[in-house]
Design a protein around this motif. Structure first.
Motif, PDB file in Angstrom:
ATOM      1  N   UNK A   1      -2.429   0.499 -10.321  1.00  0.00           N
ATOM      2  CA  UNK A   1      -1.362   0.462 -11.328  1.00  0.00           C
ATOM      3  C   UNK A   1      -0.021   0.041 -10.708  1.00  0.00           C
ATOM      4  N   UNK A   2       0.447   0.733  -9.666  1.00  0.00           N
ATOM      5  CA  UNK A   2       1.717   0.303  -9.064  1.00  0.00           C
ATOM      6  C   UNK A   2       1.646  -1.106  -8.476  1.00  0.00           C
ATOM      7  N   UNK A   3       0.483  -1.484  -7.928  1.00  0.00           N
ATOM      8  CA  UNK A   3       0.349  -2.850  -7.394  1.00  0.00           C
ATOM      9  C   UNK A   3       0.536  -3.873  -8.509  1.00  0.00           C
ATOM     10  N   UNK A   4      -0.036  -3.550  -9.644  1.00  0.00           N
ATOM     11  CA  UNK A   4       0.103  -4.432 -10.799  1.00  0.00           C
ATOM     12  C   UNK A   4       1.582  -4.573 -11.197  1.00  0.00           C
ATOM     13  N   UNK A   5       2.271  -3.442 -11.257  1.00  0.00           N
ATOM     14  CA  UNK A   5       3.704  -3.461 -11.606  1.00  0.00           C
ATOM     15  C   UNK A   5       4.489  -4.266 -10.579  1.00  0.00           C
ATOM     16  N   UNK A   6       4.173  -4.017  -9.326  1.00  0.00           N
ATOM     17  CA  UNK A   6       4.878  -4.679  -8.227  1.00  0.00           C
ATOM     18  C   UNK A   6       4.708  -6.196  -8.317  1.00  0.00           C
ATOM     19  N   UNK A   7       3.473  -6.623  -8.509  1.00  0.00           N
ATOM     20  CA  UNK A   7       3.218  -8.056  -8.568  1.00  0.00           C
ATOM     21  C   UNK A   7       3.896  -8.699  -9.769  1.00  0.00           C
TER      22      UNK A   7
ATOM     23  N   UNK B   1       0.815  -1.217   0.000  1.00  0.00           N
ATOM     24  CA  UNK B   1       0.000   0.000   0.000  1.00  0.00           C
ATOM     25  C   UNK B   1       0.852   1.272   0.000  1.00  0.00           C
ATOM     26  N   UNK B   2       1.782   1.349   0.929  1.00  0.00           N
ATOM     27  CA  UNK B   2       2.548   2.593   1.056  1.00  0.00           C
ATOM     28  C   UNK B   2       3.452   2.816  -0.152  1.00  0.00           C
ATOM     29  N   UNK B   3       4.187   1.772  -0.528  1.00  0.00           N
ATOM     30  CA  UNK B   3       5.049   1.899  -1.702  1.00  0.00           C
ATOM     31  C   UNK B   3       4.241   2.210  -2.968  1.00  0.00           C
ATOM     32  N   UNK B   4       3.138   1.473  -3.233  1.00  0.00           N
ATOM     33  CA  UNK B   4       2.342   1.808  -4.420  1.00  0.00           C
ATOM     34  C   UNK B   4       1.829   3.240  -4.438  1.00  0.00           C
ATOM     35  N   UNK B   5       1.471   3.786  -3.277  1.00  0.00           N
ATOM     36  CA  UNK B   5       0.911   5.141  -3.319  1.00  0.00           C
ATOM     37  C   UNK B   5       2.003   6.148  -3.687  1.00  0.00           C
ATOM     38  N   UNK B   6       3.218   5.898  -3.199  1.00  0.00           N
ATOM     39  CA  UNK B   6       4.326   6.778  -3.575  1.00  0.00           C
ATOM     40  C   UNK B   6       4.616   6.636  -5.074  1.00  0.00           C
ATOM     41  N   UNK B   7       4.590   5.384  -5.545  1.00  0.00           N
ATOM     42  CA  UNK B   7       4.811   5.132  -6.972  1.00  0.00           C
ATOM     43  C   UNK B   7       3.737   5.809  -7.823  1.00  0.00           C
ATOM     44  N   UNK B   8       2.499   5.830  -7.316  1.00  0.00           N
ATOM     45  CA  UNK B   8       1.411   6.480  -8.052  1.00  0.00           C
ATOM     46  C   UNK B   8       1.718   7.951  -8.270  1.00  0.00           C
ATOM     47  N   UNK B   9       2.194   8.602  -7.208  1.00  0.00           N
ATOM     48  CA  UNK B   9       2.553  10.017  -7.329  1.00  0.00           C
ATOM     49  C   UNK B   9       3.602  10.205  -8.415  1.00  0.00           C
TER      50      UNK B   9
ATOM     51  N   UNK C   1      -3.768   6.592   8.369  1.00  0.00           N
ATOM     52  CA  UNK C   1      -3.776   7.349   7.111  1.00  0.00           C
ATOM     53  C   UNK C   1      -3.828   6.381   5.927  1.00  0.00           C
ATOM     54  N   UNK C   2      -3.088   5.274   6.032  1.00  0.00           N
ATOM     55  CA  UNK C   2      -3.111   4.262   4.968  1.00  0.00           C
ATOM     56  C   UNK C   2      -4.539   3.766   4.738  1.00  0.00           C
ATOM     57  N   UNK C   3      -5.294   3.674   5.848  1.00  0.00           N
ATOM     58  CA  UNK C   3      -6.656   3.163   5.769  1.00  0.00           C
ATOM     59  C   UNK C   3      -7.522   3.987   4.816  1.00  0.00           C
ATOM     60  N   UNK C   4      -7.198   5.281   4.682  1.00  0.00           N
ATOM     61  CA  UNK C   4      -8.060   6.148   3.873  1.00  0.00           C
ATOM     62  C   UNK C   4      -7.787   6.050   2.375  1.00  0.00           C
ATOM     63  N   UNK C   5      -6.721   5.393   1.979  1.00  0.00           N
ATOM     64  CA  UNK C   5      -6.378   5.323   0.560  1.00  0.00           C
ATOM     65  C   UNK C   5      -7.336   4.376  -0.159  1.00  0.00           C
ATOM     66  N   UNK C   6      -8.069   4.859  -1.166  1.00  0.00           N
ATOM     67  CA  UNK C   6      -8.970   3.958  -1.893  1.00  0.00           C
ATOM     68  C   UNK C   6      -8.162   2.939  -2.704  1.00  0.00           C
ATOM     69  N   UNK C   7      -8.624   1.702  -2.699  1.00  0.00           N
ATOM     70  CA  UNK C   7      -7.833   0.620  -3.315  1.00  0.00           C
ATOM     71  C   UNK C   7      -7.558   0.892  -4.795  1.00  0.00           C
ATOM     72  N   UNK C   8      -8.482   1.592  -5.476  1.00  0.00           N
ATOM     73  CA  UNK C   8      -8.285   1.795  -6.914  1.00  0.00           C
ATOM     74  C   UNK C   8      -7.155   2.773  -7.210  1.00  0.00           C
TER      75      UNK C   8
END
Lengths: 314, 275
Positions: free
Chosen positions: B124-130, A47-55, B113-120
């Motif tokens: 994109x980065x999650x996809x790259x990461x995986x 979660x944290x790493x992806x959000x930074x990457x998104x930015x 704060x992490x809790x507030x981040x919408x999954x969508x």
């Protein structure tokens, strides 16, 4: 929830390290990190790493197919492009319209909660009935709605034609109606959840308030307006805010029921983001949408934190 | 007066029951269609009770496709995700409630704060990461994405906070460390809360459509929601079969919900829990 989260956060005792017990404190620290580490590691990576990457990605033109060597820094270009992107603006507008789902759901579920709480037999049974859509797979439910709303064979239009409407609306196939059908499905799914929370809120209203009102001769309607509604305001406010955030996250309903169509009439931000990233393969541009989404959700959350004090009656 | 009141209650019950039937009619239609021959599905007026029964054939047809595989995939992913999520959440919840470690307040606020981040926003980065980790298009990747829940941590933390420290003190005097206190003293005391969270996490994972859609590609790995969707695409004309598949997918959740309804409803009303 934010309120209750806030109180959770403030209830954490601040740790004081006393020199005498530093060895014990060291072991306490170690245990704390050990217990929290699986969760923290997972959140950090996923979660944290992806959000930074998104930015970072939101300022580039990168796509999945090209390698990292092709990344080009665009500055704010993606965001200026967004402002002129008519499909994105339409999806943003559709998101605004979707918010109407929330007050509609609140009104219906409040009425149901009050009636089921006191005025009917078989309370437990009714709770289950209204809650079932919430636990059902959205995919299965959306397919049923597709069939029910089918322009020619669907039971809804067959009934309408039977009643003498020669040209009933084409519902999901008509750009003017499709969004309303989506909204109908969303209301239907969320009624149970809202109702259960309202019922919990009703439990916390002191019974003697109603008894006093009864003695004063206030009618049930008057009691509902001047006792139930004001005392439920924290619950209502919580449901309103989390409901609005929920409408911004509605992906599966749109994806299965309409695929954003017809003619983008049901496209919303999250679905447009998905199309941009995974169908058109524009990762950078999609990340800019993600940042807009994030800001919108954070704004609503901020309104909740500050608004709670102003608008809520405790 | 009293008689009048109970008459009113009976009348309202009947009105609510009628409204309830209307509310449930899409489900009733689904079940009814799953038991009819295809030709009868769109007959008008609607035959709520099938005139020609075709139930055995429909369900048999569905269960001889890839459907059992999707079912098995869903069971596998949901059970493992739920187990891991419960384990990680309860450990973190214990740390944030019963261990006074340095920096816990700050870390907890970051988690909030992490809790507030919408999954969508992070797809994109999650996809790259995986893809980079070699976990794209695997169940392991899907399970890992679902296993770290801030929500579960909050929920269980509330319950761990409710345990009196005296319980732990006596164990500590006997020389027990945090691992033993967590496992043998605290966790058994919050078992109802864990059950609530486990049921909810299972339902959410079972119904999840978004993550499998994005992080799975191979058909044999599909979970039920994705499976039903592709099944509906393939069998667009056979609504009786699609409905039989849908009913089969919802049934286990319905059973779990009816068995655990008290816990689910309590859990949800406790703090407004939402997946």
């Amino acid at each position: 929830m934010a309120n209750h989260i806030q109180s959770q956060a403030s209830s954490i005792p601040t740790t004081k390290v006393r020199p005498k017990r530093s060895n014990q404190q060291f072991r306490e620290n170690l245990a704390g990190y050990a217990f929290a580490s699986p969760m923290l590691l997972g959140l950090g990576v996923f979660t944290l790493f992806p959000i930074i990457a998104s930015f970072f990605l939101s300022f580039t033109n990168w796509n999945f197919v090209a390698g990292f060597s092709k990344v080009k820094f665009l500055g704010l270009d993606n965001f200026t492009k967004l402002v002129h992107d008519s499909v994105f603006l339409l999806s943003l507008k559709n998101n605004m319209i979707l918010m109407i789902v929330v007050p509609l759901t609140l009104i219906i579920s409040l009425v149901l909660a009050v009636l089921i709480d006191k005025q009917v037999y078989f309370k437990g049974f009714f709770k289950i009935v209204y809650f079932i859509p919430y636990i059902s797979s959205v995919v299965a439910v959306a397919i049923v709605f597709q069939v029910l709303f089918h322009p020619t064979y669907g039971p809804i239009n067959q009934t309408l034609m039977d009643w003498g409407f020669a040209n009933p609306p084409k519902w999901l196939a008509d750009p003017d109606y499709a969004l309303y059908c989506v909204m109908g499905l969303m209301v239907w799914i969320n009624i149970g959840y809202n109702m259960i929370i309202f019922m919990a809120g009703l439990q916390s209203i002191p019974k003697d308030l109603y008894e006093a009102a009864d003695i004063d001769g206030a009618s049930k309607m008057k009691q509902f307006i001047s006792i139930t509604i004001p005392l439920l305001s924290p619950t209502t406010f919580f449901l309103l805010v989390s409901g609005i955030i929920g409408t911004f996250k509605a992906f599966d309903v749109i994806s299965v029921l309409t695929n954003g169509g017809p003619a983008n009439s049901t496209n919303v931000v999250v679905f447009r983001l998905y199309e941009t990233a995974f169908i058109n393969l524009q990762s950078g541009y999609a990340s800019a949408m993600a940042i807009v989404l994030l800001i919108l959700v954070l704004l609503i959350t901020l309104i909740q934190w500050f608004g709670q004090r102003k608008w809520v009656n405790y | 007066m009293n008689k009048n009141k109970s008459l009113k209650k009976i009348l309202l019950t009947i009105v609510m029951a009628l409204f309830g039937i209307l509310f449930m009619s899409p489900f009733i239609w689904m079940i009814s269609a799953s038991m009819k021959p295809e030709a009868d599905v769109f007959l008008f007026p609607i035959q709520w009770v099938p005139k020609h029964w075709h139930m055995v054939e429909n369900y048999k047809t569905v269960w001889t496709t890839k459907f059992p595989l999707y079912y098995w995939n869903s069971i596998k992913v949901s059970v493992i995700t739920t187990a891991l999520s419960v384990l990680f959440s309860s450990m973190a919840a214990y740390a944030f409630s019963k261990i006074k470690f340095r920096g816990s307040a700050v870390i907890f606020i970051i988690v909030l704060i992490i809790y507030m981040i919408p999954s969508q926003a992070i797809l994109v980065p999650q996809f790259l990461l995986l893809r980079w980790m070699g976990l794209y298009d695997t169940h392991v990747g899907l399970i890992l994405l679902g296993s770290f829940s801030v929500l579960g941590t909050f929920m269980l933390r509330q319950f761990y906070l409710g345990i009196h420290d005296e319980y732990m003190e006596s164990a500590r005097i006997d020389g027990a460390g945090h691992a033993r206190i967590f496992w043998t003293i605290c966790t058994p005391l919050v078992r109802p809360a864990i059950a609530t969270y486990a049921i909810l996490r299972f339902i959410w994972t079972w119904n999840d459509y978004q993550n499998p859609l994005i992080f799975l590609r191979t058909k044999t790995l599909y979970t039920l929601p994705l499976g039903i969707h592709s099944f509906a695409d393939l069998n667009g004309e056979f609504y009786s079969l699609i409905m039989a598949a849908s009913v089969s997918a919802i049934l286990p959740l319905l059973i779990i919900f009816i068995i655990g309804q008290k816990q689910v409803i309590e859990g949800i009303s406790m703090g407004g829990v939402k997946g």
